[in-house]
Design an enzyme around this catalytic site. Structure first.
Site, PDB file in Angstrom:
ATOM      1  N   ASP A 106       3.721  -6.144  -0.615  1.00  0.00           N
ATOM      2  CA  ASP A 106       2.421  -5.823  -1.194  1.00  0.00           C
ATOM      3  C   ASP A 106       2.105  -6.889  -2.244  1.00  0.00           C
ATOM      4  O   ASP A 106       2.917  -7.146  -3.124  1.00  0.00           O
ATOM      5  CB  ASP A 106       2.448  -4.448  -1.869  1.00  0.00           C
ATOM      6  CG  ASP A 106       2.480  -3.318  -0.842  1.00  0.00           C
ATOM      7  OD1 ASP A 106       2.442  -3.617   0.363  1.00  0.00           O
ATOM      8  OD2 ASP A 106       2.542  -2.141  -1.250  1.00  0.00           O
ATOM      9  N   ASP A 148      -3.770   4.360   8.926  1.00  0.00           N
ATOM     10  CA  ASP A 148      -3.095   5.228   7.962  1.00  0.00           C
ATOM     11  C   ASP A 148      -3.347   6.680   8.368  1.00  0.00           C
ATOM     12  O   ASP A 148      -4.501   7.088   8.528  1.00  0.00           O
ATOM     13  CB  ASP A 148      -3.644   5.005   6.545  1.00  0.00           C
ATOM     14  CG  ASP A 148      -3.264   3.628   6.002  1.00  0.00           C
ATOM     15  OD1 ASP A 148      -2.344   3.006   6.563  1.00  0.00           O
ATOM     16  OD2 ASP A 148      -3.893   3.184   5.024  1.00  0.00           O
TER      17      ASP A 148
END
Lengths: 202, 259
Positions: free
Chosen positions: B11, B130
């Site tokens: 990330d 997601d």
């Protein structure tokens, strides 16, 4: 100087960087004159068959590439670049390829997941200077939905298995094509490029 | 046969690597270029960089990161996070990324998926999904719902149908994150992953929940995933990639090793 043909799409940076790491000067180009001055050419593997041929035609590079091939200048086709060597592709049925080699490009059968993305083992059918020091069955990185079917199978140097046998390394004379991405295949990919670079005229 | 891939996920916020637990609570663990190189040396098959930079202006930083990473890396990498146009993807690919992962914008504008596939080829297009198990108040049953905007916005979309739709639109891979297991380190969502992997004919990268090596084996075998995305497990050195590969190999799972 090695010219990397720029079709105007996708990742050319990685091939260029990989060759530079091997001590070669590279130029990413769309210009016919620059291309014609190069000692060797890389046709990288980005975009679709039809779009790549359209762009090569628009940039007036098809004839230049053909002349270079006939003159015996080394040409390396990567992924789509290899596919462009052939006459036609199911990806863009109306579009004529570079036609350096007889045969066609077909869609992978749907018996396995498509695209064929990831690391697959490559086996060599014969030993060449380009496959030197690369043992049988090493992993190379692939990202393709189509594969080449040469009329004359003797040009196939290496293969991989994915429910069908995919020609992974193809060679005739000064023409080299790989279905995998050597610039993305870690140490063995770099070894392949190193072998190719070593074979180039100084 | 393809090796099952092990993909560390980094990330990135404003050019630095961070790891969110449950999409919140972020810790700084380093420089993207150094981490990328280290993971490659350890035997990572691929890398994913997820840009979690909030502001649009600072997105340019990620393009710069991609350039720097491409200079040192000889394995493929994907960039995702906030991508909404073919121009943006083109910049990332030109910078040296191999694939772009789109999520929210794919839901809001499904035509983007086909546009990208036509322009750059399916192999460049990853659609990230997601998913969270949700109770449907109308039908009185639970289903896997697609969420967007970093997991903040429910869409009412069924994840399985959406996965099939993005395949038709030309996606080359699906990056499937279970929000129920993400950050828990209690294992991937095996039933979700298996369901989707069986319903599409493109590779599925499973994400969310890796806490030990057994979890990787489970999602690659029972979950039928083609690749496993891993973050904290590797970032915090609970396990290393060579350990993971040795473990998986012993279980009979094909992985890329040098022998």
């Amino acid at each position: 100087m090695i010219a990397i043909v720029d079709y105007g799409i996708g990742n050319l940076h990685s091939v260029s960087k990989a060759l530079q790491r091997l001590g070669k000067e590279t130029v990413i180009t769309k210009e016919r004159d620059t291309l014609l001055q190069a000692k060797a050419v890389v046709l990288p593997g980005v975009g679709s068959f039809g779009e790549a041929m359209d762009n090569l035609e628009k940039m007036d590079l098809v004839g230049a590439l053909r002349d270079m091939y006939l003159e015996g200048r080394p040409i390396l086709g990567i992924c789509l670049g290899l596919q462009l060597f052939f006459e036609r592709s199911q990806e863009s049925p109306r579009k004529k390829g570079l036609t350096f080699l007889s045969g066609e490009v077909r869609k992978l059968p749907p018996t396995a997941k498509i695209p064929h993305i990831g690391w697959n083992r490559v086996y060599f059918k014969r030993v060449t200077p380009f496959t030197q020091e690369i043992p049988q069955g090493r992993f190379f990185y692939f990202a393709n939905s189509f594969y080449v079917i040469p009329e004359d199978e003797t040009c196939v140097v290496g293969i991989c298995n994915y429910n069908v046998v995919i020609p992974a390394v193809v060679n005739t004379d000064n023409l080299w094509g790989v279905q995998f991405h050597p610039e993305k295949s870690a140490q063995w990919g770099m070894k392949f490029l190193e072998n190719w670079v070593k074979s180039l005229p100084a | 046969m393809l090796a099952k891939r092990i993909i560390p996920c980094l990330d990135v916020k404003e050019g630095r690597v961070v790891k969110g637990i449950h999409f919140e609570d972020i810790k700084d663990v380093g420089d993207p270029v150094e981490l990328a190189k280290r993971y490659e040396q350890e035997g990572a098959d691929e890398l994913v960089f997820l840009d979690i930079t909030a502001s649009y202006e600072q997105r340019e930083i990620m393009i710069h990161v991609a350039e720097k990473v491409a200079e040192v890396l000889t394995i493929p990498f994907t960039v995702g996070g906030g991508i909404g146009s073919a121009e943006h993807v083109s910049k990332l690919l030109k910078a040296g990324a191999d694939k772009a992962s789109i999520n929210t914008q794919a839901v809001l504008n499904p035509n983007l998926v086909s546009e990208l596939a036509e322009k750059f080829g399916s192999q460049c297009v990853v659609v990230a999904i997601d998913v969270k198990r949700t109770w449907d108040r109308i039908t009185h049953r639970s289903y896997w719902e697609v969420f967007i905007n970093g997991g903040r916005t429910p869409t009412g979309k069924d994840a399985i149908l959406w996965a099939q739709q993005v395949e038709k639109l030309g996606a080359g891979e699906i990056l499937l994150t279970s929000m129920d297991t993400d950050g828990t380190q209690s294992g991937y969502d095996i039933s979700l992953t298996r369901k989707i992997a069986e319903k599409v004919n493109i590779p599925v990268i499973a994400s969310g929940g890796a806490g030990k090596l057994e979890h990787l084996a489970a999602v690659l075998q029972e979950g039928k995933a083609d690749a496993a995305l891993v973050a904290s497990l590797f970032h915090y050195r609970y396990s290393t990639i060579p350990e993971a590969k040795t473990f998986l190999k012993k279980r009979g799972i094909p992985v890329r090793t040098e022998d």
